[in-house]
Write an enzyme that holds these catalytic residues in place. Structure first.
Site, PDB file in Angstrom:
ATOM      1  N   ARG A 116       0.886   5.206  -6.549  1.00 44.15           N
ATOM      2  CA  ARG A 116       1.023   4.238  -7.640  1.00 44.15           C
ATOM      3  C   ARG A 116       0.466   4.796  -8.957  1.00 44.15           C
ATOM      4  O   ARG A 116       0.946   4.432 -10.030  1.00 44.15           O
ATOM      5  CB  ARG A 116       0.324   2.934  -7.273  1.00 44.15           C
ATOM      6  CG  ARG A 116       1.164   2.100  -6.331  1.00 44.15           C
ATOM      7  CD  ARG A 116       0.466   0.823  -5.935  1.00 44.15           C
ATOM      8  NE  ARG A 116       1.383  -0.139  -5.375  1.00 44.15           N
ATOM      9  CZ  ARG A 116       1.022  -1.312  -4.866  1.00 44.15           C
ATOM     10  NH1 ARG A 116      -0.256  -1.655  -4.848  1.00 44.15           N
ATOM     11  NH2 ARG A 116       1.926  -2.146  -4.382  1.00 44.15           N
ATOM     12  N   LYS A 161       6.545 -10.337  10.913  1.00 43.88           N
ATOM     13  CA  LYS A 161       6.917 -11.736  10.797  1.00 43.88           C
ATOM     14  C   LYS A 161       8.296 -11.990  10.211  1.00 43.88           C
ATOM     15  O   LYS A 161       8.672 -11.393   9.212  1.00 43.88           O
ATOM     16  CB  LYS A 161       5.901 -12.439   9.899  1.00 43.88           C
ATOM     17  CG  LYS A 161       4.527 -12.568  10.511  1.00 43.88           C
ATOM     18  CD  LYS A 161       3.687 -13.384   9.574  1.00 43.88           C
ATOM     19  CE  LYS A 161       2.261 -13.514  10.039  1.00 43.88           C
ATOM     20  NZ  LYS A 161       1.439 -13.965   8.905  1.00 43.88           N
ATOM     21  N   GLY A 200       4.875  -1.106   0.595  1.00 42.74           N
ATOM     22  CA  GLY A 200       4.035  -1.594   1.690  1.00 42.74           C
ATOM     23  C   GLY A 200       4.084  -0.678   2.898  1.00 42.74           C
ATOM     24  O   GLY A 200       4.039   0.547   2.766  1.00 42.74           O
ATOM     25  N   GLY A 244       5.567  -6.695  -1.592  1.00 47.42           N
ATOM     26  CA  GLY A 244       5.975  -8.074  -1.877  1.00 47.42           C
ATOM     27  C   GLY A 244       6.935  -8.148  -3.057  1.00 47.42           C
ATOM     28  O   GLY A 244       7.891  -8.919  -3.048  1.00 47.42           O
TER      29      GLY A 244
END
Ligand code: 3PG
Ligand code: MG
Length: 425
Positions: free
Chosen positions: A36, A232, A384, A407
């Site tokens: 990043r 999930k 992620g 996200g």
């Protein structure tokens, strides 16, 4: 709509207040993945080289609204200093009235003290008189990194007073924090709103992210294969629905698959599932059974450890066992779908790749994505966990684009825009 970028504005002599996402993983004070920071450098360099004065703001981790040493950005300042000193456009000789003493912790080990002045300064807070003084004392080509924004509650609350204190040190606002573009926080939303009338633009990292993700969903070359994994269904439900509209094939892996198994009436043993999402999974399968591919075999075990004994099983998972990865037949099936693709979006690992016995599925998919890239496909890895996986497998530079947002990339795929960017020029 196309956004103005930092390249379109004059920055010479200006205080350029830039939101970056320096929320990097740390092991103590060691940065374990500096992607990043590295990816923000083109924008930072461009401002430095044109004589702008860079003021960087970022969050790190999720502190509770006050200072917490383990979430300090100080280790980031050190790495940033090394990277900034690689661009020597405006070397500063010593002895121009600057305080060298407070800079020495940020000097890279091999830097020749006698030749250059470290141009990166670190402020112990993100707002207040000391920060304003440091900002006003910057010279053309200097860089100031502010301490973690989330040491103030006002950041996440988008408090107008906090935003105002940040906004007042900037003549120009730049957002290059793709990973945080889905957050309406002070630094991403309140500050640019308050800076209306001044130039407010995106940086090159956001420009690149929007180009890859935007083209993939608005105008994909087909076949367009989406690969979704992770634990999930609930995290990804909106993106699954969106991708079902856009993609030709959806490959599902990770624990998410087991909720779909339940919807098909299969047994999953002790596998991680979301019982309240079974109906939803059933609806998705009814609507798009031809597009959705689920694992045909799984790597199972009774524990999730590095020394776990594993078995491959087709069909029902026994009551005392848990599924932790896709099996070899599934790997082959998914590899053949990937090999046909012209566009790929991958978000979420196929199994618990951090543990050796369950890394094979994710590894095989990573390799297949790298191979199809070499054959001309556009391949995009969501941030992620999938970015961490492709990095761990040494294949990050063998794909078209690895997003710096987890996200954020999911939210962009879902909505196609960010309110934080809509308000910029
Ligand atoms: C991230 O790593 O997801 C971004 O930096 C945003 O952080 P957050 O999820 O804590 O808002
Ligand atoms: Mg996040």
């Amino acid at each position: 709509m196309a956004k103005k970028t930092v390249a379109d504005i004059d920055v010479k002599g200006k205080r350029v207040l830039m939101r970056v996402d320096f929320n990097v993983p740390l092991d103590g004070e060691t940065i374990t993945d500096d992607r990043r920071i590295v990816q923000a450098m083109p924008t930072i360099k461009s401002v430095i080289e044109r004589g702008g004065r860079v003021i960087l703001m970022s969050h790190l981790g999720r502190p509770k609204g006050g200072p917490e040493p383990k979430y300090s950005l100080r280790p980031v300042a050190k790495r940033l200093n090394e990277l900034v000193n690689e661009c020597q456009a405006v070397p500063h000789p010593h002895g121009e009235g600057r305080n060298v003493a407070d800079l020495h912790i940020m000097r890279s080990p091999d830097e020749k003290l006698a030749d250059t002045h470290s141009r990166v300064r670190f402020a112990d807070d993100s707002i207040g008189p000391a920060v304003e003084k440091m900002a006003n004392e910057l010279r053309d080509g200097d860089v100031l990194l502010l301490e973690n924004l989330r040491f103030h509650k006002g950041e996440e609350k988008n408090d107008p007073n906090f935003a105002q204190q940040l906004a007042k040190v900037g003549d120009v606002y730049v957002n290059d924090a793709f990973g945080t573009a889905h957050r309406e926080h002070a630094s991403t939303f309140g500050v640019p709103q308050l800076m209306q009338g001044k130039p407010r633009v995106i940086g090159f990292l956001i420009q690149k992210e929007l180009k890859f993700l935007g083209e993939a969903i608005s105008n994909p070359k087909r076949p367009f294969v989406a690969i979704l994994g992770g634990a999930k269904v609930s995290d990804k439900i909106n993106v699954i629905e969106k991708l079902l509209e856009k993609a030709d094939t959806l490959l599902i892996g990770g624990a998410m698959a087991y909720t779909f198994f339940l919807a098909q009436g299969k047994e999953v043993g002790k596998s991680l599932v979301e019982r309240d999402k079974i109906d939803l999974a059933a609806t998705l399968l009814r609507r798009a059974s031809a597009k959705i591919k689920l694992p045909i075999d799984n790597v199972i075990s009774d524990k999730m450890t590095d020394d776990a004994q594993t078995k491959v099983i087709e069909g029902n998972i026994p009551a005392d066992m848990e599924g932790f990865d896709i099996g070899p037949r599934t790997r082959d099936l998914y590899k053949s779908e990937i090999a046909k693709a012209k566009t790929i979006i991958w978000n979420g690992p196929m199994g618990v790749f951090e543990k050796k016995p369950f890394a094979e599925g994710t590894r095989a998919i990573a390799q297949a994505v790298a191979d199809v890239t070499a054959n001309g496909a556009t391949t995009i890895i969501g941030g992620g966990d999938s970015a961490a996986a492709i990095e761990q497998m040494g294949l990050s530079d063998k794909v078209s684009h690895v997003s710096t947002g987890g996200g954020a990339s999911l939210e962009f795929l879902e909505n196609g825009h960010f309110s934080t960017l809509d308000i910029l020029d």
